[in-house]
Design an enzyme around this catalytic site. Sequence first.
Site, PDB file in Angstrom:
ATOM      1  N   THR A 193     -27.315  -8.820   9.216  1.00 45.67           N
ATOM      2  CA  THR A 193     -28.131  -8.424   8.055  1.00 45.67           C
ATOM      3  C   THR A 193     -27.250  -7.756   7.013  1.00 45.67           C
ATOM      4  O   THR A 193     -26.462  -6.868   7.330  1.00 45.67           O
ATOM      5  CB  THR A 193     -29.270  -7.478   8.504  1.00 45.67           C
ATOM      6  N   ASN A 219       0.798  -1.228   0.000  1.00 51.95           N
ATOM      7  CA  ASN A 219       0.000   0.000   0.000  1.00 51.95           C
ATOM      8  C   ASN A 219       0.830   1.278   0.000  1.00 51.95           C
ATOM      9  O   ASN A 219       0.338   2.329  -0.376  1.00 51.95           O
ATOM     10  CB  ASN A 219      -0.968   0.011   1.195  1.00 51.95           C
ATOM     11  N   GLN A 266      -4.910  -3.486  -2.368  1.00 52.95           N
ATOM     12  CA  GLN A 266      -4.348  -2.448  -3.249  1.00 52.95           C
ATOM     13  C   GLN A 266      -4.186  -2.924  -4.692  1.00 52.95           C
ATOM     14  O   GLN A 266      -3.849  -2.133  -5.565  1.00 52.95           O
ATOM     15  CB  GLN A 266      -2.987  -1.976  -2.720  1.00 52.95           C
ATOM     16  N   CYS A 322      -3.041   5.149   7.097  1.00 53.64           N
ATOM     17  CA  CYS A 322      -3.677   4.761   8.352  1.00 53.64           C
ATOM     18  C   CYS A 322      -2.846   5.203   9.543  1.00 53.64           C
ATOM     19  O   CYS A 322      -3.332   5.289  10.648  1.00 53.64           O
ATOM     20  CB  CYS A 322      -3.866   3.253   8.400  1.00 53.64           C
TER      21      CYS A 322
HETATM   22  N1  PLP Z   1      -4.827  -3.968   3.419  1.00 52.27           N
HETATM   23  C1  PLP Z   1      -4.220  -3.007   2.713  1.00 52.27           C
HETATM   24  C2  PLP Z   1      -3.050  -3.370   1.873  1.00 52.27           C
HETATM   25  C3  PLP Z   1      -4.682  -1.689   2.755  1.00 52.27           C
HETATM   26  O1  PLP Z   1      -4.066  -0.737   2.043  1.00 52.27           O
HETATM   27  C4  PLP Z   1      -5.805  -1.394   3.563  1.00 52.27           C
HETATM   28  C5  PLP Z   1      -6.279   0.008   3.688  1.00 52.27           C
HETATM   29  O2  PLP Z   1      -5.523   0.953   3.562  1.00 52.27           O
HETATM   30  C6  PLP Z   1      -6.415  -2.436   4.256  1.00 52.27           C
HETATM   31  C7  PLP Z   1      -5.909  -3.705   4.177  1.00 52.27           C
HETATM   32  C8  PLP Z   1      -7.624  -2.187   5.109  1.00 52.27           C
HETATM   33  O3  PLP Z   1      -8.773  -2.049   4.326  1.00 52.27           O
HETATM   34  P1  PLP Z   1     -10.068  -1.356   4.949  1.00 52.27           P
HETATM   35  O4  PLP Z   1      -9.779   0.104   5.025  1.00 52.27           O
HETATM   36  O5  PLP Z   1     -11.182  -1.680   4.011  1.00 52.27           O
HETATM   37  O6  PLP Z   1     -10.277  -1.976   6.294  1.00 52.27           O
END
Ligand code: PLP
Length: 409
Positions: A240, A154, A182, A327
């Site tokens: 649901t 990512n 990604q 994140c």
């Molecule tokens: N895995 C990767 C490689 C990601 O880039 C992300 C989000 O940035 C996720 C998992 C998590 O996905 P979500 O935001 O839908 O929980």
Amino acid sequence: MEKRYIYADNAATTAVSENVLQSMLPYFTSQYGNPSSIYKLGRDAQKSVEEAREKAAAALGCSPSEIFFTSCGTESDNWAIRATAERLAAKGKTHIITTAFEHHAVLHTCAYLEKHGFTVTYLPVGEDGVIKPSQVADAITDKTALVTIMYANNEIGTIQPIAEIGAICREKGVLFHTDAVQAVGHVPINVAEQNIDMLSVSGHKIHAQKGTGLLYVRKGIPLPNLIFGGGQERGKRPGTENVPAIVGLGTAITDACADIPEKGERLTKIRNKIIDGILNIEGTRLNGSREKRLPGNINISFLGVEGEALLLLLDSKGICASSGSACTSGSLDPSHVLLSLGLPHEVAHGSLRLSLGEDITDEDADYIIAAVKDVVTRLRNMSPLWEDIVSGKEHTKKLLPFVSKITLV
Ligand code: PLP
């Protein structure tokens, strides 16, 4: 140059597309039935969920019964890893193989399992950000329950040799999960041809809404529940169904997986133009392989520049980008991904990720290059570290091998 607005953070999230939105809208209003209800309104909702499942299966090369809708990519990763590990522990398989540069959805699930008696091998990543299949083969033991390796990273966008890794796991009788959050919509994926046992998808990276995802689980692989309740998703993932989100995900995955080579070729050209333009600045480096890389990903480090300051100044010029993982962008720790490539903290700190959308133009590329040059020059003019670097101070010499040539004053 006239100010533009350029959203170059598509790896963080994407806008819901008009097509996806239109497909979802009836399910908020007239088509509001519960898919478990017996009357027509409910049966229609159930039919729409099943149509979305068929679309997802067609996009990934599997059968609809192998698709389970979830709430996000994170849930899909947690479910695949934790449920597999806990099931196979009963058979004495308590070893998991992953990489040092996975998303935290995988790393923190593995850390949880380590606290509960599992051993985890974190494969080191080379400077190019690509895992070698032989590393996986060498790490498998007779206790290995699962290999989980992301399809594309990512932050640095590097694409892993998934089919080869899958073939090794299949041959050794070890299950293989890949976090393809990604990768979906950017590289062609066929789970059957690529020997993938489980694969995670997130909707909001491909123009569906946030809080929607799916997990592909190959037929015949038992996957215990993470949560318990009613009979939805064949009792495996109760709750649901979020019908509008599921319908939107079906539309989004179909759209994202259409014309991948054509879209990729165009994006790669613009991406390379931006990379080359920015790498003209001295004291920079492209993080991760240029060739084995997502078409829209750019990740460049600038010596003597703080990532956060870079982002704020680019924002003032109308450019949305990120530094390190989206994140964790609230934290001041350097990105674990860049550190896993062997970069020193000073180099990892000054990094910029641009993740381009399909609407990017050549003019946008020119604007980005000029804006980055301007901002980097301004920040370096205020940076004590940059002053030490260009005046050849001893403590900065260890950083020079990691970046392009710098003219000393
Ligand atoms: N895995 C990767 C490689 C990601 O880039 C992300 C989000 O940035 C996720 C998992 C998590 O996905 P979500 O935001 O839908 O929980």
